[in-house]
Design an enzyme around this catalytic site. Structure first.
Site, PDB file in Angstrom:
ATOM      1  N   LEU A   7       0.866  -1.176   0.000  1.00  0.00           N
ATOM      2  CA  LEU A   7       0.000   0.000   0.000  1.00  0.00           C
ATOM      3  C   LEU A   7       0.902   1.224   0.000  1.00  0.00           C
ATOM      4  O   LEU A   7       1.739   1.373   0.897  1.00  0.00           O
ATOM      5  CB  LEU A   7      -0.908   0.015   1.225  1.00  0.00           C
ATOM      6  N   GLY A  10       1.116   8.867  -2.623  1.00  0.00           N
ATOM      7  CA  GLY A  10       1.865   9.820  -3.430  1.00  0.00           C
ATOM      8  C   GLY A  10       2.233   9.321  -4.807  1.00  0.00           C
ATOM      9  O   GLY A  10       3.314   9.632  -5.311  1.00  0.00           O
ATOM     10  N   CYS A  11       1.327   8.592  -5.459  1.00  0.00           N
ATOM     11  CA  CYS A  11       1.673   7.895  -6.703  1.00  0.00           C
ATOM     12  C   CYS A  11       1.344   8.667  -7.981  1.00  0.00           C
ATOM     13  O   CYS A  11       1.524   8.128  -9.078  1.00  0.00           O
ATOM     14  CB  CYS A  11       0.975   6.537  -6.744  1.00  0.00           C
ATOM     15  N   GLY A  14       6.373  12.080  -9.547  1.00  0.00           N
ATOM     16  CA  GLY A  14       7.638  12.032  -8.832  1.00  0.00           C
ATOM     17  C   GLY A  14       8.066  10.660  -8.368  1.00  0.00           C
ATOM     18  O   GLY A  14       7.926   9.659  -9.071  1.00  0.00           O
ATOM     19  N   ILE A  15       8.593  10.605  -7.148  1.00  0.00           N
ATOM     20  CA  ILE A  15       9.128   9.359  -6.591  1.00  0.00           C
ATOM     21  C   ILE A  15       8.059   8.291  -6.513  1.00  0.00           C
ATOM     22  O   ILE A  15       8.301   7.124  -6.817  1.00  0.00           O
ATOM     23  CB  ILE A  15       9.732   9.623  -5.188  1.00  0.00           C
ATOM     24  N   SER A 143      14.008  12.708   4.475  1.00  0.00           N
ATOM     25  CA  SER A 143      14.865  13.645   3.754  1.00  0.00           C
ATOM     26  C   SER A 143      16.113  13.913   4.580  1.00  0.00           C
ATOM     27  O   SER A 143      16.099  13.774   5.806  1.00  0.00           O
ATOM     28  CB  SER A 143      14.114  14.957   3.521  1.00  0.00           C
ATOM     29  N   TYR A 156       9.250  22.733   6.381  1.00  0.00           N
ATOM     30  CA  TYR A 156       9.465  21.428   5.752  1.00  0.00           C
ATOM     31  C   TYR A 156      10.447  20.590   6.563  1.00  0.00           C
ATOM     32  O   TYR A 156      10.185  19.416   6.862  1.00  0.00           O
ATOM     33  CB  TYR A 156       9.993  21.617   4.333  1.00  0.00           C
TER      34      TYR A 156
END
Length: 290
Positions: A7, A10-11, A14-15, A143, A156
Site C-alpha cells: 500500500l 503519493g503515486c 515524482g518518486i 529527507s 518542511y
C-alpha cells in the site's frame, strides 16, 4: 519471496509514480501494488506509465491522507480484497520554502497535516494487522532535511524531523513483532516539489519589503539550487525508487536509515551527523550562502 501486498501513497507524480511503475512492471510479479492518489483526476500519468499492468499487479485508489475516513476506507478495502498489507510505503508529501516569520498558520498546518499527521494516521491504521501476523515493513521517504535543518525551508525540515522521531521511536517497539521500519533519506530530488520550492524562493526574493540580508541569502540559495552541478545538485526519482526497492523491500531485515545524497552534499551531511553542538553545521551551511 512470496507476492507482497504494498500500500503506497503519493503515486500521481515524482518518486511515488516511478516506484509504483517499477513495482507493477516487475517481470517476476513479486508485488501487488495498491497505489493511491489524492483524487482520481490525478491518476492519468500513473495509468499511462503502468499500461497493461493496471488492475493486474497494480490497483489505483483515492486517498487523501489528511482525512481519517479515506485512510480507514483504503486500508479496510485492501484487507478485504487482498487479505493483508505486507508493506506500507509512505511517499506523499509537500514542500514549502519561505522566510520563517512570513509563513502563514494555514500553510504550517497544511504541511504538517500531509507530511506528519497523515503518515502517522496511516501507519496507525495498518499496524494492527501487521502486529497480528507478526510481519510487515513500513517505509517512509524522509529527507536529509530531517537530519540537518535547511535554511528557508524551516517548516518542511521540521516535518521531516518529526517523522524521524516518530519512526525511530516506533522501530524499537515493533522489532518484537518482526515489523521493520525504514527511513529513506534523500537529498534534493528533481521533482515537482523541488520546482515548487524554487518558485517560492523566487517569489519572496522579488519582495521589496524583505530585509536585504534575506534577499541576498535567498539569491544565493537559488544560485546553488539551479547550478547544473552545484551545491544542491539533485538526484533523480529513479535513484530513490532503487533504494526503496533494493535496500528496504528486498532484504528480510533492512536497517532503519538509508541515506542517499549527491557527492556535493556528502561533507555537509556527515559533519552535521557528528556535530554535537550544532555550530559546525551552522557555519558549514552558512558558507554555501555567502
Amino acid at each position: 519471496m512470496s507476492t507482497q501486498v504494498v500500500l503506497m501513497t503519493g503515486c500521481s507524480a515524482g518518486i511515488g509514480l516511478v516506484t509504483a511503475k517499477r513495482l507493477a512492471l516487475e517481470s517476476n510479479q513479486r508485488f501487488i501494488v495498491i497505489a493511491t492518489v489524492i483524487a482520481m483526476s490525478e491518476k492519468s500519468d500513473l495509468v499511462a506509465a503502468v499500461g497493461d499492468a493496471l488492475n493486474k499487479t497494480i490497483f489505483i485508489e483515492e486517498l487523501d491522507i489528511t482525512k481519517d475516513y479515506d485512510i480507514t476506507n483504503v486500508v479496510d478495502k485492501t484487507l478485504k480484497s487482498h487479505g493483508r498489507i505486507d508493506i506500507l510505503l509512505n511517499i506523499a508529501g509537500i514542500a514549502h520554502g519561505d522566510i520563517a516569520e512570513l509563513v502563514t498558520r494555514d500553510m504550517i498546518e497544511k504541511i504538517f497535516n500531509v507530511n506528519v499527521f497523515g503518515q502517522m494516521r496511516l501507519t496507525q491504521a495498518v499496524l494492527p494487522q501487521m502486529k497480528q501476523r507478526k510481519s510487515g515493513k513500513i517505509i517512509s521517504v524522509s529527507s536529509t532535511a530531517g537530519r540537518n535543518g535547511v535554511p528557508y525551508m524551516d517548516m518542511y525540515s521540521s516535518t521531516k524531523f518529526a517523522l524521524e522521531g516518530f519512526f525511530e521511536s516506533l522501530a524499537v517497539s515493533l522489532r518484537a513483532f518482526n515489523i521493520r521500519i525504514c527511513l529513506v533519506e534523500p537529498g534534493p530530488v528533481r521533482t515537482g516539489l523541488r520546482d515548487g520550492v524554487v518558485e517560492n524562493f523566487r517569489t519572496r526574493h522579488q519582495d521589496k519589503s524583505i530585509d536585504e540580508i534575506d534577499t541576498k541569502q535567498l539569491q544565493r540559495l537559488l544560485d546553488n539550487i539551479l547550478a547544473e552541478n552545484g551545491y544542491y545538485d539533485a538526484l533523480m526519482p529513479e535513484d530513490v525508487a532503487n533504494v526503496i526497492v533494493t535496500r528496504c523491500m528486498e532484504p528480510d531485515e533492512p536497517v532503519l536509515r538509508h541515506l542517499l545524497i549527491p557527492e556535493d552534499l556528502n561533507e555537509v551531511v556527515r559533519i552535521g551527523m557528528a556535530d554535537l553542538t550544532g555550530e559546525k553545521t551552522i557555519e558549514n551551511v552558512r558558507q554555501s550562502m555567502i
